[in-house]
Design an enzyme around this catalytic site. Structure first.
Site, mmCIF file in Angstrom:
data_model
loop_
_atom_site.group_PDB
_atom_site.id
_atom_site.type_symbol
_atom_site.label_atom_id
_atom_site.label_comp_id
_atom_site.label_asym_id
_atom_site.label_seq_id
_atom_site.Cartn_x
_atom_site.Cartn_y
_atom_site.Cartn_z
ATOM 1 N NE ARG A 77 77.220 11.412 -2.695
ATOM 2 C CZ ARG A 77 76.051 10.542 -2.196
ATOM 3 N NH1 ARG A 77 76.670 9.821 -1.329
ATOM 4 N NH2 ARG A 77 75.170 10.471 -2.756
ATOM 5 C CG ASN A 107 78.957 11.785 7.317
ATOM 6 O OD1 ASN A 107 79.718 11.873 8.195
ATOM 7 N ND2 ASN A 107 78.746 10.800 6.345
ATOM 8 C CG ASP A 138 83.283 4.034 11.037
ATOM 9 O OD1 ASP A 138 82.945 3.950 10.062
ATOM 10 O OD2 ASP A 138 83.612 5.160 11.665
ATOM 11 C CG HIS A 165 82.130 8.510 10.628
ATOM 12 N ND1 HIS A 165 82.013 7.408 10.745
ATOM 13 C CD2 HIS A 165 81.139 8.927 10.389
ATOM 14 C CE1 HIS A 165 80.739 6.773 10.637
ATOM 15 N NE2 HIS A 165 80.246 7.986 10.274
ATOM 16 C CG MET A 218 74.188 6.542 9.609
ATOM 17 S SD MET A 218 75.753 6.835 10.490
ATOM 18 C CE MET A 218 75.231 7.352 12.208
HETATM 19 N N1 LIG Z 1 77.803 9.173 9.555
HETATM 20 C C1 LIG Z 1 77.497 8.267 8.615
HETATM 21 O O1 LIG Z 1 78.043 7.029 8.436
HETATM 22 C C2 LIG Z 1 76.482 8.624 7.441
HETATM 23 C C3 LIG Z 1 75.872 7.617 6.718
HETATM 24 C C4 LIG Z 1 74.816 8.274 5.736
HETATM 25 C C5 LIG Z 1 74.511 9.572 5.660
HETATM 26 N N2 LIG Z 1 75.108 10.265 6.854
HETATM 27 C C6 LIG Z 1 74.939 11.635 6.789
HETATM 28 O O2 LIG Z 1 73.622 11.952 7.477
HETATM 29 C C7 LIG Z 1 73.089 13.113 6.640
HETATM 30 C C8 LIG Z 1 71.451 12.802 6.129
HETATM 31 O O3 LIG Z 1 71.649 11.790 5.070
HETATM 32 P P1 LIG Z 1 70.240 11.231 4.187
HETATM 33 O O4 LIG Z 1 70.984 10.231 3.463
HETATM 34 O O5 LIG Z 1 69.273 10.751 5.508
HETATM 35 O O6 LIG Z 1 70.120 12.646 3.804
HETATM 36 P P2 LIG Z 1 68.478 12.959 3.060
HETATM 37 O O7 LIG Z 1 68.786 13.970 2.185
HETATM 38 O O8 LIG Z 1 67.723 11.616 2.533
HETATM 39 O O9 LIG Z 1 67.763 13.546 4.264
HETATM 40 C C9 LIG Z 1 68.033 14.693 5.053
HETATM 41 C C10 LIG Z 1 67.021 15.127 6.012
HETATM 42 O O10 LIG Z 1 67.236 16.300 6.468
HETATM 43 C C11 LIG Z 1 66.386 17.212 6.437
HETATM 44 N N3 LIG Z 1 67.030 18.337 6.486
HETATM 45 C C12 LIG Z 1 67.720 19.042 5.448
HETATM 46 N N4 LIG Z 1 68.183 20.547 6.135
HETATM 47 C C13 LIG Z 1 67.404 20.557 7.346
HETATM 48 C C14 LIG Z 1 67.335 21.348 8.362
HETATM 49 N N5 LIG Z 1 67.888 22.764 8.173
HETATM 50 N N6 LIG Z 1 66.696 21.276 9.519
HETATM 51 C C15 LIG Z 1 66.118 20.014 9.668
HETATM 52 N N7 LIG Z 1 66.010 19.145 8.804
HETATM 53 C C16 LIG Z 1 66.836 19.366 7.605
HETATM 54 C C17 LIG Z 1 65.466 16.957 5.041
HETATM 55 O O11 LIG Z 1 64.329 17.336 4.862
HETATM 56 C C18 LIG Z 1 65.811 15.292 4.948
HETATM 57 O O12 LIG Z 1 64.580 14.675 5.559
HETATM 58 C C19 LIG Z 1 73.867 13.629 5.673
HETATM 59 O O13 LIG Z 1 74.800 14.616 6.202
HETATM 60 C C20 LIG Z 1 74.883 12.381 5.130
HETATM 61 O O14 LIG Z 1 75.803 12.805 4.860
HETATM 62 C C21 LIG Z 1 76.117 10.245 7.378
#
Ligand SMILES: NC(=O)c1ccc[n+]([C@@H]2O[C@H](COP(=O)([O-])OP(=O)(O)OC[C@H]3O[C@@H](n4cnc5c(N)ncnc54)[C@H](O)[C@@H]3O)[C@@H](O)[C@H]2O)c1
Length: 301
Positions: A77, A107, A138, A165, A218
């Site tokens: 988010r 996202n 989806d 999405h 996901m």
């Molecule tokens: N497409 C989908 O349906 C869907 C579903 C859930 C989450 N997401 C997206 O996926 C992403 C991750 O979600 P999450 O819940 O795993 O988040 P999270 O915060 O739990 O994990 C994110 C990871 O990314 C790493 N990270 C952050 N900046 C970085 C960088 N510059 N280089 C390398 N690694 C980096 C962090 O250290 C962490 O390990 C978010 O953008 C979220 O919105 C997408």
């Protein structure tokens, strides 16, 4: 226990699933903090693939020789934070792995994928057939939710889901599957099913009660899409799945990207036959999509 320790990221279980994927010979894990621990952990799995970890300042090294890059980096988010992250990753990819296939999870993909595209374009390495936003969740949800109504096996209940999405940009083409066609278009049951597919993410977010989002489903969806792409790259014929790609479908309306059935890396399909109700869903999706794609391009400017 704090909420932080309860929350589960996508990157760790995805590293595990990709380590156990027979088509992955080598995984390079790069993260701002957890890569060494995750690599040491999943590296013990009894599959043949090698695992290496890289701190984020070794990203250039991590990208050497990589054929498929999956990007789950980001903060849930926080679209602008995610935009900066994918922008910087795309610049590094353009320099170090210009021929790699790039699979974006961060996202919102309708914002982040156009950003990656523009960065690659600026670097002169953009190939639209190698850039994908993963929208498989989806598709997975649509199959699962529809099969719950139809009493079918979800694995045998495919549904094509197009558009974007999230929310109204998700357009399930239920009429194109036999189980989906049995749900009367425009009926209350159809409306409820479409709404559940479009807003399924909220069920996980609400049930997790503030400590995470739909990360496990996901992760499953990302691993599934990666497997399909790897198989297509190996030459397997007949792999067609929706993904957010550069598409000519609505280009005349200024919408450069659209999630649409795509045949591996070769062919972008069109919508096929859709009903009036599905056309209305599509009409509702397009303005939202356009706004986000333009926002992505503006971000890079
Ligand atoms: N497409 C989908 O349906 C869907 C579903 C859930 C989450 N997401 C997206 O996926 C992403 C991750 O979600 P999450 O819940 O795993 O988040 P999270 O915060 O739990 O994990 C994110 C990871 O990314 C790493 N990270 C952050 N900046 C970085 C960088 N510059 N280089 C390398 N690694 C980096 C962090 O250290 C962490 O390990 C978010 O953008 C979220 O919105 C997408």
């Amino acid at each position: 226990m704090t909420s932080q320790t309860l929350s589960l990221s996508i990157d760790q279980p995805l590293s595990l699933l990709l380590k156990s994927e027979a088509l992955v010979s080598n995984s390079s894990l790069c993260d701002i903090r957890v890569a060494p621990g995750v690599a040491a952990d999943v590296g013990h799995i009894d599959s043949a693939g090698e695992v290496n970890d890289y701190a984020v300042d070794k990203l250039d090294e991590a990208l050497q020789g990589v054929e498929v890059i999956v990007i789950p980096a980001g903060v849930p988010r926080k679209p602008d934070t995610n935009a900066s992250i994918v922008r910087d990753l795309a610049a590094a990819i353009a320099q170090n792995a210009p021929k790699a296939h790039i699979l974006v999870i961060s996202n919102p993909v309708r914002f982040t994928v156009p950003i990656v595209a523009r960065i690659l374009e600026k670097a002169g390495t953009y190939d639209p057939t190698r850039l994908f936003g993963i929208t498989t969740l989806d598709v997975v949800r649509a199959s699962r939710f529809l099969s719950g109504i139809a009493g079918t096996d979800p694995a045998q209940t495919p549904v094509t889901v197009v558009g974007g999405h999230s929310g109204v940009t998700i357009v399930p083409l239920l009429s194109q599957s036999s189980a989906g066609a049995a749900v009367e278009q425009g009926s209350e049951a159809w409306k409820a099913l479409v709404h559940r597919i479009q807003y399924g993410c909220d069920e996980a977010v609400q049930a997790k009660d503030g400590v995470g989002s739909a990360t496990l489903s996901m992760t499953y969806a990302a691993a599934k899409f990666t497997n399909l792409l790897l198989r297509a790259l190996k030459g397997e014929a007949g792999i067609v799945t929706p993904t957010f790609v550069k598409s000519p479908l609505f280009a005349a309306q200024g919408i450069e990207f659209f999630s649409i059935a795509s045949n591996g890396v070769a062919k972008i399909h069109d919508l096929g036959n859709i009903t009036t109700q599905e056309q209305e869903l599509d009409n509702a999706a397009l303005p939202e999509l356009k706004k986000n794609i333009e926002k992505g391009f503006a971000f890079v400017q």
